[in-house]
Scaffold this active site. Structure first.
Site, PDB file in Angstrom:
ATOM      1  N   HIS A 144      20.674 -36.392  -7.905  1.00  0.00           N
ATOM      2  CA  HIS A 144      19.774 -36.803  -6.841  1.00  0.00           C
ATOM      3  C   HIS A 144      18.476 -36.575  -7.233  1.00  0.00           C
ATOM      4  CE1 HIS A 144      23.230 -37.722  -4.307  1.00  0.00           C
ATOM      5  NE2 HIS A 144      23.735 -36.375  -4.758  1.00  0.00           N
ATOM      6  N   LYS A 175      14.847 -14.907 -10.929  1.00  0.00           N
ATOM      7  CA  LYS A 175      14.512 -13.670 -11.837  1.00  0.00           C
ATOM      8  C   LYS A 175      13.472 -14.224 -12.951  1.00  0.00           C
ATOM      9  CE  LYS A 175      15.146 -11.288  -9.934  1.00  0.00           C
ATOM     10  NZ  LYS A 175      15.991 -10.697  -8.665  1.00  0.00           N
ATOM     11  N   ASN A 229      -2.019   1.813   5.798  1.00  0.00           N
ATOM     12  CA  ASN A 229      -1.271   0.964   5.518  1.00  0.00           C
ATOM     13  C   ASN A 229      -1.049   0.033   6.624  1.00  0.00           C
ATOM     14  OD1 ASN A 229      -0.830   2.330   2.998  1.00  0.00           O
ATOM     15  ND2 ASN A 229       1.338   2.770   3.402  1.00  0.00           N
ATOM     16  N   GLY A 230      -0.985  -1.365   6.718  1.00  0.00           N
ATOM     17  CA  GLY A 230      -0.855  -2.148   7.755  1.00  0.00           C
ATOM     18  C   GLY A 230      -2.129  -3.028   7.984  1.00  0.00           C
ATOM     19  N   GLU A 263       9.857 -15.047 -11.857  1.00  0.00           N
ATOM     20  CA  GLU A 263       9.196 -13.771 -11.405  1.00  0.00           C
ATOM     21  C   GLU A 263       8.626 -12.832 -12.344  1.00  0.00           C
ATOM     22  OE1 GLU A 263      10.425 -10.915  -8.109  1.00  0.00           O
ATOM     23  OE2 GLU A 263      12.315 -11.335  -9.088  1.00  0.00           O
ATOM     24  N   CYS A 271       0.685  -1.050  -0.053  1.00  0.00           N
ATOM     25  CA  CYS A 271      -0.023  -0.032  -0.154  1.00  0.00           C
ATOM     26  C   CYS A 271       0.844   1.382   0.051  1.00  0.00           C
ATOM     27  CB  CYS A 271      -0.919  -0.100   1.208  1.00  0.00           C
ATOM     28  SG  CYS A 271      -1.839  -1.322   1.435  1.00  0.00           S
ATOM     29  N   LYS A 321       6.487  -4.706  -4.716  1.00  0.00           N
ATOM     30  CA  LYS A 321       7.806  -4.478  -4.494  1.00  0.00           C
ATOM     31  C   LYS A 321       8.426  -4.928  -2.988  1.00  0.00           C
ATOM     32  CE  LYS A 321      11.926  -3.090  -5.488  1.00  0.00           C
ATOM     33  NZ  LYS A 321      12.823  -3.946  -5.883  1.00  0.00           N
ATOM     34  N   TRP A 338      -3.222  -2.387  -1.484  1.00  0.00           N
ATOM     35  CA  TRP A 338      -3.073  -3.859  -1.896  1.00  0.00           C
ATOM     36  C   TRP A 338      -4.084  -4.644  -0.792  1.00  0.00           C
ATOM     37  CZ3 TRP A 338       0.610  -6.551  -4.897  1.00  0.00           C
ATOM     38  CH2 TRP A 338       0.761  -7.900  -4.539  1.00  0.00           C
ATOM     39  N   ARG A 384       5.192  -0.168  -6.203  1.00  0.00           N
ATOM     40  CA  ARG A 384       5.317  -1.129  -5.155  1.00  0.00           C
ATOM     41  C   ARG A 384       3.936  -2.066  -5.062  1.00  0.00           C
ATOM     42  NH1 ARG A 384       8.075   1.521  -1.010  1.00  0.00           N
ATOM     43  NH2 ARG A 384       7.091   0.003   0.565  1.00  0.00           N
ATOM     44  N   GLU A 395      19.171 -17.281  -7.913  1.00  0.00           N
ATOM     45  CA  GLU A 395      18.699 -15.844  -8.429  1.00  0.00           C
ATOM     46  C   GLU A 395      18.382 -15.767  -9.868  1.00  0.00           C
ATOM     47  OE1 GLU A 395      17.797 -13.440  -6.818  1.00  0.00           O
ATOM     48  OE2 GLU A 395      18.143 -11.683  -8.031  1.00  0.00           O
TER      49      GLU A 395
HETATM   50  O1  M6R Z   1      13.086  -5.458  -0.012  1.00  0.00           O
HETATM   51  P1  M6R Z   1      13.756  -6.682   0.528  1.00  0.00           P
HETATM   52  O2  M6R Z   1      14.951  -6.806  -0.062  1.00  0.00           O
HETATM   53  O3  M6R Z   1      13.659  -7.139   1.870  1.00  0.00           O
HETATM   54  O4  M6R Z   1      12.863  -7.797  -0.454  1.00  0.00           O
HETATM   55  C1  M6R Z   1      13.078  -9.077  -0.455  1.00  0.00           C
HETATM   56  C2  M6R Z   1      12.228  -9.994  -1.543  1.00  0.00           C
HETATM   57  O5  M6R Z   1      10.908  -9.675  -1.312  1.00  0.00           O
HETATM   58  C3  M6R Z   1      12.510  -9.437  -2.731  1.00  0.00           C
HETATM   59  O6  M6R Z   1      14.107  -9.719  -2.909  1.00  0.00           O
HETATM   60  C4  M6R Z   1      12.059 -10.306  -3.786  1.00  0.00           C
HETATM   61  O7  M6R Z   1      12.448 -11.684  -3.709  1.00  0.00           O
HETATM   62  C5  M6R Z   1      12.346  -9.684  -5.240  1.00  0.00           C
HETATM   63  N1  M6R Z   1      10.900  -9.422  -6.063  1.00  0.00           N
HETATM   64  C6  M6R Z   1      13.193 -10.382  -6.047  1.00  0.00           C
HETATM   65  O8  M6R Z   1      13.393  -9.965  -7.489  1.00  0.00           O
END
Ligand code: M6R
Length: 607
Positions: A503, A484, A99-100, A487, A2, A602, A73, A27, A480
């Site tokens: 395995h 990527k 927010n929250g 997502e 949010c 985000k 959100w 966000r 990683e």
């Molecule tokens: O803001 P943060 O680094 O704590 O966020 C952690 C994860 O939510 C963040 O890295 C997420 O996995 C990304 N979408 C990856 O690209």
């Protein structure tokens, strides 16, 4: 998730609010709304879906100079117009954005219903609006204060009412808020990006604080009405950094910004002459760090992958036993924290709820806590004992790219810093930091060959299953790379330590399946060549990421993406770039919304 924006000043508020909301879009949100206020009343517009849907209902010539905006959100109730914020009380004179999560909203709702209140939404926020409306006796600040004493949960809120149209009351508990200070005006936001176009002078609210904001005055108190004095701080981000600047997507911009971002991250921290590292944020706990006997790194998602590189670095360079823990697991386990344990929370946003909770758990059990965070003034660095900022600039794309390299760079610096306090010689530290200082230039070389990664995406972009294999320092990079492409391109991918393939996952390999193998020079090079042969033996198509000059790899792989040579512990800073580029181009070719992938936010500020 949010987002909040607020304005009290002399200019028409609506364009400022909408622009602020646009800058918060990254966000993640599923509905949006604005409220303008003057003595005549509250004027509210809300809609489900994207901001442009809301904009269609707005009259941008509206003269009001005070107002609130919100991107929501959904948590309590579906993303509908009724559930969007601002939420109003029954009289329609009080507006709240929030927010929250209010945890005792059901009990409060029941109490208010018994008093005859009829609710119009399913949100916990409306409960707060109704409560404030009920408690109002001529002083908005007092009503908000009383209401907040009744609620449990987390909030960043902003409240306005028609009786005091010059005033925004904002309060924070667990959800960030910043007050922007301008000439005859104040702004409020949950994220600096929303107000950066108007001011870089800000005051960060801490948990348990209430701000009374008018065009001319900002007054801070605690929830118990004790005055708080705070300095106005300068945001170091620039407007250009949060704009596309000619790029098609923020993700591509941020991939390309990595050389400069790393230069900023390393600036002033590397002492080549002395073979040492200076980390100003650690000065006060240097002695305790020297005595560290165990390190726990805790994080989520990409930050967890960077932390895993950190684990390898700390053990290799500082010889300190280190574990990397998913924050979501750590916070609910019964972790053993003994004397000499240092807990490091790694996070781009500094607001990730699980990471924050893990940090609090570690702190409560007596660990020395450090933050490795990008967003200055965010919650994690406010709660840690000490820390090191990434200084890689704002990351807007949901897929984390330059934050990953910033996190790995800071953890490399930290490993060297700790190593030098243990057993590492000045000569080996000098060799390490010299190599580290070359990384930005080497990143530029890789980026100049970005077309090669794009060609891989074109060749394999239609495949729905990929494997990513790496060993040692490149194992986290395999994870990683897989994250990527999952997502942003919605491709199913698994990242594995290469030897684990036999395995079980080897059963997945079919004719032509893309298998990305990170096969750079190092102690396990021969081993990964064996893994490559195993993949090819099952018909998989091998895309190798290899060290420049390696001719052997060409013979064994279907495609090779070269990266410059560097020390093995620093390879993740280079090998990750081709994988980021492959994911980016695959997503574009598949028509995905690169910067706002489906279902993702985000910053994940809820469980
Ligand atoms: O803001 P943060 O680094 O704590 O966020 C952690 C994860 O939510 C963040 O890295 C997420 O996995 C990304 N979408 C990856 O690209």
């Amino acid at each position: 998730m949010c987002g909040i924006v607020g304005y009290v000043g002399r200019r028409p508020a609506l364009p400022i609010l909408v622009e602020g909301l646009r800058r918060l879009e990254y966000r993640g949100y599923d509905s949006a709304g604005v409220a303008l206020v003057d003595q005549e009343g509250l004027w509210v517009a809300k809609s489900a879906g994207r901001l442009y849907v809301l904009e269609q209902q707005l009259d941008f010539t509206a003269p009001q100079t005070r107002g609130l905006g919100h991107t929501r959100w959904a948590t309590h109730g579906a993303p509908t117009e009724a559930n969007a914020h601002p939420q109003l009380d029954a009289s329609g004179r009080f507006a709240v954005v929030h927010n929250g999560i209010i945890e005792n909203d059901r009990a409060l709702r029941k109490y208010l219903e018994q008093k005859g209140v009829i609710f119009k939404s399913e949100t916990d926020t409306e409960v707060l609006a109704q409560l404030i409306g009920q408690l109002y006796d001529g002083n908005l600040e007092r009503a908000v204060r009383q209401a907040l004493h009744e609620v449990s949960g987390t909030y960043g809120i902003a409240v306005m009412c028609t009786f005091e149209p010059d005033v925004i009351i904002a309060a924070r508990k667990g959800s960030p808020l910043i007050v922007g200070v301008g000439q005859g005006e104040h702004l409020l936001a949950s994220d600096a990006a929303a107000i950066l176009a108007h001011t870089t002078q800000v005051v960060y609210l801490d948990d348990g604080e209430i701000a009374r904001i008018t065009p001319e005055q900002l007054r801070l108190t605690t929830l118990d009405a004790i005055p708080v004095t705070k300095a106005v701080e300068e945001i170091e981000w620039t407007l250009e950094q949060i704009e596309l600047g000619g790029y098609e997507h923020f993700m591509l911009k941020e991939i390309n910004e990595q050389p400069e971002a790393l230069e900023n991250c390393l600036r002033g921290r590397i002492d080549l002459a002395e073979g040492t590292v200076h980390l100003g944020g650690l000065v006060d706990c240097a002695r305790e760090l020297t005595r560290a006997r165990r390190i726990i790194l805790t994080a989520c998602g990409t930050a967890w992958h960077a932390s895993l590189v950190g684990e390898y670095l700390f053990e290799e360079m500082a010889r300190i036993p280190t574990e990397t823990e998913y924050a979501s697991e750590f916070r609910y386990r019964n972790p053993v924290i003994d004397d000499g344990t240092v807990l490091i929370a790694v996070s781009q946003s500094g607001e990730t709820m699980d990471t924050l909770a893990a940090l609090r758990e570690g702190k409560q059990r007596g660990a020395l806590t450090l933050g490795v965070v990008n967003v200055v003034g965010s919650t994690i660095p406010r709660e840690t004992d000490a820390g090191v900022y990434l200084h890689v600039g704002p990351e807007i794309g949901v897929a984390s790219t330059k934050a990953f390299s910033g996190q790995v760079a800071v953890l490399s610096l930290l490993a060297c810093y700790l190593g030098r306090r243990k057993h590492m010689s000045a000569a080996s530290a000098m060799q390490f930091i010299t190599a580290l200082s070359q990384i930005p230039r080497q990143m530029r070389e890789i980026l100049q060959r970005a077309d090669e990664a794009r060609a891989i995406a074109e060749r394999f972009g239609e495949h729905n299953n990929w494997l990513y294999l790496g060993r040692g320092f490149n194992y986290p990079v395999a994870l990683e790379g897989a994250l990527k492409i999952k997502e942003i391109a919605y491709i199913h991918a698994e990242g594995l330590p290469a030897a684990e393939m036999k395995h079980g996952p080897i059963a997945l390999i079919t004719e032509g399946m893309p298998v990305v193998c990170i096969a750079t020079a190092g102690v396990q090079y021969e081993k990964i060549l064996n893994n490559i042969s195993q993949v090819r033996g099952r018909g998989g198509s091998v895309i190798a990421v290899a060290t420049e000059g390696d001719k052997e790899i060409r013979r064994l792989s279907d495609h090779v993406l070269y990266v410059p040579d560097t020390l093995e512990p620093l390879q993740p800073l280079l090998t990750v770039i081709p994988l980021q580029l492959i994911a980016y181009h695959a997503a574009v070719l598949r028509g995905c919304n690169v910067d706002k992938p489906r279902n993702l936010a985000k910053s994940v500020t809820v469980e």
